[in-house]
Design a protein around this motif. Structure first.
Motif, short mmCIF file in Angstrom:
data_model
loop_
_atom_site.label_atom_id
_atom_site.label_comp_id
_atom_site.label_asym_id
_atom_site.label_seq_id
_atom_site.Cartn_x
_atom_site.Cartn_y
_atom_site.Cartn_z
N LEU A 87 102.52 12.30 38.39
CA LEU A 87 102.56 10.86 38.67
C LEU A 87 101.13 10.32 38.69
O LEU A 87 100.20 11.02 39.08
CB LEU A 87 103.24 10.60 40.01
CG LEU A 87 104.69 11.02 40.10
CD1 LEU A 87 105.25 10.71 41.48
CD2 LEU A 87 105.53 10.33 39.03
N LEU A 88 100.97 9.05 38.29
CA LEU A 88 99.65 8.45 38.30
C LEU A 88 99.29 8.10 39.74
O LEU A 88 99.94 7.25 40.34
CB LEU A 88 99.63 7.20 37.42
CG LEU A 88 100.11 7.42 35.99
CD1 LEU A 88 100.07 6.12 35.20
CD2 LEU A 88 99.29 8.48 35.29
N PRO A 89 98.27 8.78 40.32
CA PRO A 89 98.02 8.63 41.76
C PRO A 89 97.58 7.22 42.14
O PRO A 89 97.75 6.83 43.29
CB PRO A 89 96.90 9.65 42.03
CG PRO A 89 96.26 9.88 40.72
CD PRO A 89 97.33 9.71 39.69
N ALA A 134 100.87 10.02 46.63
CA ALA A 134 100.38 10.93 47.67
C ALA A 134 101.16 10.76 48.98
O ALA A 134 101.06 11.59 49.88
CB ALA A 134 98.90 10.69 47.91
N GLN A 135 101.92 9.67 49.09
CA GLN A 135 102.67 9.43 50.32
C GLN A 135 104.09 10.01 50.24
O GLN A 135 104.89 9.79 51.13
CB GLN A 135 102.76 7.93 50.61
CG GLN A 135 101.42 7.29 50.95
CD GLN A 135 101.52 5.78 51.00
OE1 GLN A 135 101.59 5.12 49.98
NE2 GLN A 135 101.54 5.24 52.20
N GLN A 140 110.49 14.22 46.53
CA GLN A 140 110.52 12.80 46.18
C GLN A 140 109.71 12.54 44.92
O GLN A 140 110.10 11.76 44.06
CB GLN A 140 109.97 11.96 47.34
CG GLN A 140 110.89 11.92 48.54
CD GLN A 140 110.24 11.27 49.75
OE1 GLN A 140 109.02 11.37 49.95
NE2 GLN A 140 111.03 10.61 50.58
N GLN A 141 108.55 13.23 44.82
CA GLN A 141 107.72 13.04 43.63
C GLN A 141 108.47 13.44 42.37
O GLN A 141 108.40 12.76 41.34
CB GLN A 141 106.44 13.87 43.74
CG GLN A 141 105.48 13.34 44.77
CD GLN A 141 104.16 14.09 44.79
OE1 GLN A 141 103.85 14.84 43.88
NE2 GLN A 141 103.39 13.90 45.84
N VAL C 222 88.92 0.57 44.36
CA VAL C 222 89.63 1.83 44.21
C VAL C 222 91.05 1.70 44.74
O VAL C 222 91.27 1.19 45.83
CB VAL C 222 88.87 2.97 44.94
CG1 VAL C 222 89.69 4.25 44.93
CG2 VAL C 222 87.52 3.20 44.28
N SER C 223 92.01 2.17 43.96
CA SER C 223 93.42 2.11 44.37
C SER C 223 93.64 2.92 45.64
O SER C 223 93.09 4.00 45.78
CB SER C 223 94.29 2.68 43.26
OG SER C 223 95.52 3.13 43.78
N PRO C 224 94.44 2.39 46.58
CA PRO C 224 94.73 3.14 47.80
C PRO C 224 95.36 4.49 47.49
O PRO C 224 95.18 5.45 48.24
CB PRO C 224 95.74 2.26 48.55
CG PRO C 224 95.66 0.92 47.90
CD PRO C 224 95.13 1.11 46.52
N GLY C 225 96.06 4.57 46.37
CA GLY C 225 96.68 5.84 46.01
C GLY C 225 95.65 6.92 45.72
O GLY C 225 95.92 8.09 45.88
N VAL C 226 94.44 6.49 45.31
CA VAL C 226 93.38 7.46 45.01
C VAL C 226 92.51 7.71 46.24
O VAL C 226 92.16 8.83 46.55
CB VAL C 226 92.51 6.96 43.84
CG1 VAL C 226 91.34 7.89 43.60
CG2 VAL C 226 93.35 6.84 42.58
#
Lengths: 378, 237, 252
Positions: A87-89, A134-135, A140-141, C222-226
């Motif tokens: 998945l694209l983080p 990441a959450q 789930q991923q 920066v994206s929170p996901g990163v």
């Protein structure tokens, strides 16, 4: 339909990853490529969407040579799921699912509403839409990974060990839901795994590859268990194949016997009266089996009535329309020696002894050839 | 790079004496500066290490301490070295030319860099190894000394290498405010070039600084190897 | 310190006078020299880093650039000044400015180049594989996937480039360049320690402010996901659980 026509992949060093593979993956079915590491199963899969280019031979999708279309365009029309989701983080779950529709030029709002639909379809709550990968848990991923592959509604899906990195309990859930989803969607799927049990569970057809990228056998799961073509396939399919093959043998008419029961909450005295061979089956108000009560259990119980904590829970349950494997297991695991059979709703139908189960198996073995194939759809 | 720079005095070779001539003419001073330069580079690293170990340990054990350490060290690292050299006298009450200013300023940089590295290194000890050590009955202090610290050595020495190489370059800057070390070769060269380019001291200074940095780096690499014999056997397998 | 405060708060020092520029002018000079150098270095190093990281070809360039870091900056500065300035018969600051800018650019290249390249190379291979598998072209993978994920490293490379350049631009006053470094060296020459310390405080403040601005940009871009900044509340607790679960599920 996907067709491999004498496909070979030879790397510059001279290593042959795939050697003259001829294989058909029928439309609307799951074709599993299975084999030990180094057998070229992933390479074969990746030659379908040209992540790997064949050295020789052709791969056709619905009659069209994949080499004829530009790689990026080809891939946008093929769903792709990999082991570690990929998945694209930096994008939310929703935007991850919408990736391919957005690449194809669908407007953002439509892509997102489609993504929302898919999120629920793979069994995730809409609350996860705004989360980042990441959450999410590993399971789930992987679900998001499957939803993402489905987003552009491709007729063909490639899945490379999609459930290998999650724990066994989650894996089984994912496998079951995947089968349910496939029943609705009927995609043409090529699925790679190193796990023969997963192959047998999920595959309509299984292609076993050996090291060096040569095809060893293509067959339905039942056939593979019943008739491995050579020692390699036999060893790879593993032990207990006779027993596991029973999993594909459906039972049509069951000669089960009536079983005396006692309900939870009834007096222990009643239970003692109904003991049969030292055991009585306990059911709930809806007639669903809860466990067995032994003679000792009935005598030593603290209360005057039948309660759950006095029960032996060792026996497994077989369903009326289940497989012979289930039936035999129920008979063998039951503390009373009588296997419990239920209907589709889990209500008691009766019981069956190990000897009856074995008789059913013997009847099946003496049945005319071709019988193993009947269980193919199980 | 060194070879490329070595060619420059050949181009400007008209100006006598050349690189070697300059060195032999100023041998005593140059060796003295080299000695001082080495001390001013190494001493702050040693002081910094001694201070960083407890700080890093604290940050690896206490949830609140790590972000605090990261922000404070980030802040300290931001201050330009020359500013720190110049500000030291008013903080320490020393004279402007006192080498102590350089040692203290560079120790601060080293701590800013190293404390975080120590915390990361101690934090990166694999959980199963740490758990196994605790399960076998190591006290927290024994575990630190016998398990965590040895396993963190490669990470810490990597930080030391960065610190020592940076210090060699930073020490030279102190010459511009008059502290005697190899940077004097640069300032001398600058002054001697006022009438026309005169390369020998500048190039000699660059060569000696690079050689000093490489030698100090090598020493740390060797110490690391001596302290982590298990990694050597892994490499040879 | 109190002398430095007096110097800093003296309005005379904040005005341009005949021959002596005031604090705002020197701050402006310092900022201009520094930002110009970082901008030039970024124009060179950022695309190069993306290219090397994406293709995996040309990594020796990065190794070479990193090797430059072992050179003493003062030596490099003076050497380049001595080599270059005689060839520049320009007006005003040009003889100081050109060699200094070259050194500042050389200093700023390694962190930007190295970090950009490492950031792109460190992208999880599974993410890259999935992106290609979904039908992204090489360019789409680079700009939609690798760059956003590499952004924290790219920006931290830029931050360390800015810090090094601001610090070295101070030292460049030694060869005669303008900027805040002037106060340090002029103060030293005149034994005016108040001016020296005041200059030191100014340049430290400048560095802190610039770094703070870039930290803000980093936080925003920066994206929170990163970055892992998912905000507060239940989502974050969920993340920790998910992370633990994710770790537990990966076979050793």
């Amino acid at each position: 339909m996907i067709v491999f026509e004498s496909v070979t992949k030879r790397y510059p060093g001279g290593t042959v990853a795939v050697d003259h593979l001829d294989l058909e993956a029928p439309k609307g079915r799951i074709t599993v490529l299975v084999g030990p590491s180094g057998c070229g199963k992933t390479t074969s899969l990746r030659m379908v969407n040209r992540m790997v280019e064949p050295t020789s031979g052709r791969v056709l999708i619905d009659g069209a040579d994949t080499a004829a279309s530009p790689p990026a365009a080809l891939r946008r029309g093929i769903g792709y799921v990999i082991q570690h989701s990929g998945l694209l983080p930096h994008r939310t779950v929703l935007d991850n699912i919408a990736t391919v529709p957005l690449l194809l030029g669908t407007d953002r709002r439509r892509a997102r509403s489609r993504a929302m639909e898919l999120l629920e379809r793979v069994g995730l709550t809409p609350a996860l839409a705004k989360r980042y990968p990441a959450q999410l848990s590993g399971g789930q991923q992987q679900r998001v990974g499957v939803a993402r592959a489905l987003a552009a509604d491709p007729p063909v899906m490639l899945m490379d060990e999609p459930f290998s990195a999650v724990d066994p309990v989650v894996r089984e859930q994912l496998q079951n839901e995947f089968l349910r989803l496939q029943e609705e969607l009927g995609k043409t799927i090529v699925f790679v795994t190193h796990d023969i049990d997963e192959a047998i569970k999920l595959g309509d057809r299984i292609a076993v590859l050996r090291v060096g990228g040569r095809l060893a056998q293509v067959a339905s799961p039942a056939e593979l268990l019943a008739r491995p073509v050579d020692a390699f396939v036999a060893a790879f399919v593993g032990r207990d194949r006779g027993y596991r093959a029973l999993g594909f043998a459906a039972v049509s008419s069951l000669p089960f016997e009536r079983e005396e029961t006692v309900r939870l909450g009834e007096a222990l005295a009643t239970a003692r009266d109904r003991l049969n061979g030292g055991w009585v089956l306990v059911v709930d108000a809806e007639d669903r089996p809860q466990g067995w009560l032994s003679e000792d259990g009935a005598r030593l119980a603290a209360q005057e009535t039948v309660t759950e904590d006095a029960l032996n829970l060792g026996g497994t349950l077989a369903t009326e329309d289940g497989s012979l494997r289930e039936l035999l297991d129920a008979a063998l695991s039951s503390p009373s020696g009588r296997g419990v059979v239920t209907d589709g709703e889990g209500r008691l139908l009766g019981s069956i002894s190990p000897s009856t189960a074995v008789r059913l198996i013997e009847e099946r073995s003496s049945a005319p050839a071709g019988a193993p194939g009947t269980g193919e759809e199980a | 790079m060194i070879a490329a720079l070595g060619r420059i005095p050949a181009q400007g070779g008209q100006s006598p004496p050349g690189l070697l001539g300059y060195f032999s003419a100023h041998r005593t001073e140059v060796l003295h500066w080299l000695w001082w330069h080495a001390w001013l580079s190494v001493l702050p690293v040693l002081i910094g290490l001694v201070v960083s170990l407890p700080l890093g340990y604290l940050a690896s054990r206490r949830r609140w301490a790590y972000p605090a350490l990261v922000s404070v060290s980030g802040l300290l690292y931001t201050i330009p070295s020359l500013a720190l050299f110049v500000a030291m006298p008013s903080i320490l009450g020393t004279k402007i030319l006192d080498p102590v200013n350089v040692v203290v300023a560079l120790s601060i940089y080293t701590v800013a860099l190293l404390a975080r590295v120590v915390a990361d290194g101690l934090g990166a000890v694999p959980e199963d190894v740490a758990q196994a050590a605790t399960a076998m009955g190591y006290t927290p202090l024994q575990r630190l000394a016998k398990v965590d610290l040895p396993l963190a050595v490669p990470v810490i020495t990597a930080g030391l290498r960065v610190a020592v190489v940076a210090n060699v370059s930073l020490v030279a800057i102190a010459a511009t405010i008059g502290v005697p070390e190899l940077g004097q070769l640069f300032t001398n060269g600058f002054q001697l070039s006022s009438t026309g380019p005169y390369y020998p001291p500048i190039v000699l200074g660059i060569v000696l600084c690079v050689v000093l940095a490489l030698v100090l780096d090598l020493v740390i690499v060797l110490v690391n190897r001596a302290l982590t014999p298990w990694r050597r056997t892994e490499a040879h397998r | 310190m109190s002398n430095a405060l007096t110097w800093l708060t003296d309005p005379v020092n904040w005005q341009d006078q005949l021959g002596t520029p005031g604090i705002p002018t020197q701050l402006g000079n310092h900022l201009a020299y520094s930002l110009a150098a970082v901008a030039i270095a970024t124009v060179i190093a950022f695309p190069l880093g993306l290219l090397i990281g994406h293709t995996g070809r040309g990594t020796p360039v990065v190794t070479f650039a990193n090797g430059l870091r072992a050179l003493p900056t003062l030596g490099l500065l003076i050497l380049l000044y001595v080599v270059v300035s005689p060839h520049i018969s320009g007006r005003g600051d040009a003889p100081y400015l050109v060699p200094t800018e070259i050194v500042l650019v050389l200093l700023a290249i390694p962190p930007v180049l190295g970090n950009t390249c490492a950031g792109v190379q460190n992208v999880d291979p599974a993410v890259r594989d999935a992106s290609v598998g979904m039908g992204m072209t090489g360019r789409e993978v680079l700009f939609r996937v690798e760059l956003p994920i590499a952004l924290p490293l790219v920006l931290s490379g830029l931050r360390s480039a800015v810090l090094q350049v601001v610090a070295t631009a101070t030292v460049a006053a030694y060869v005669g360049l303008g900027g805040i470094g002037r106060y340090l060296y002029d103060g030293l020459a005149a034994r005016d320690f108040a001016q020296m310390t005041g200059g030191a405080v100014l340049v430290a403040a400048l560095a802190l402010v610039l770094d703070g601005v870039l930290a803000g940009v980093q936080r925003y871009a920066v994206s929170p996901g990163v970055s892992g900044r998912f905000g507060t509340g239940p989502a974050q607790a969920g993340a920790r659980v998910a992370e633990a679960a994710g770790k537990a599920s990966v076979p050793a």
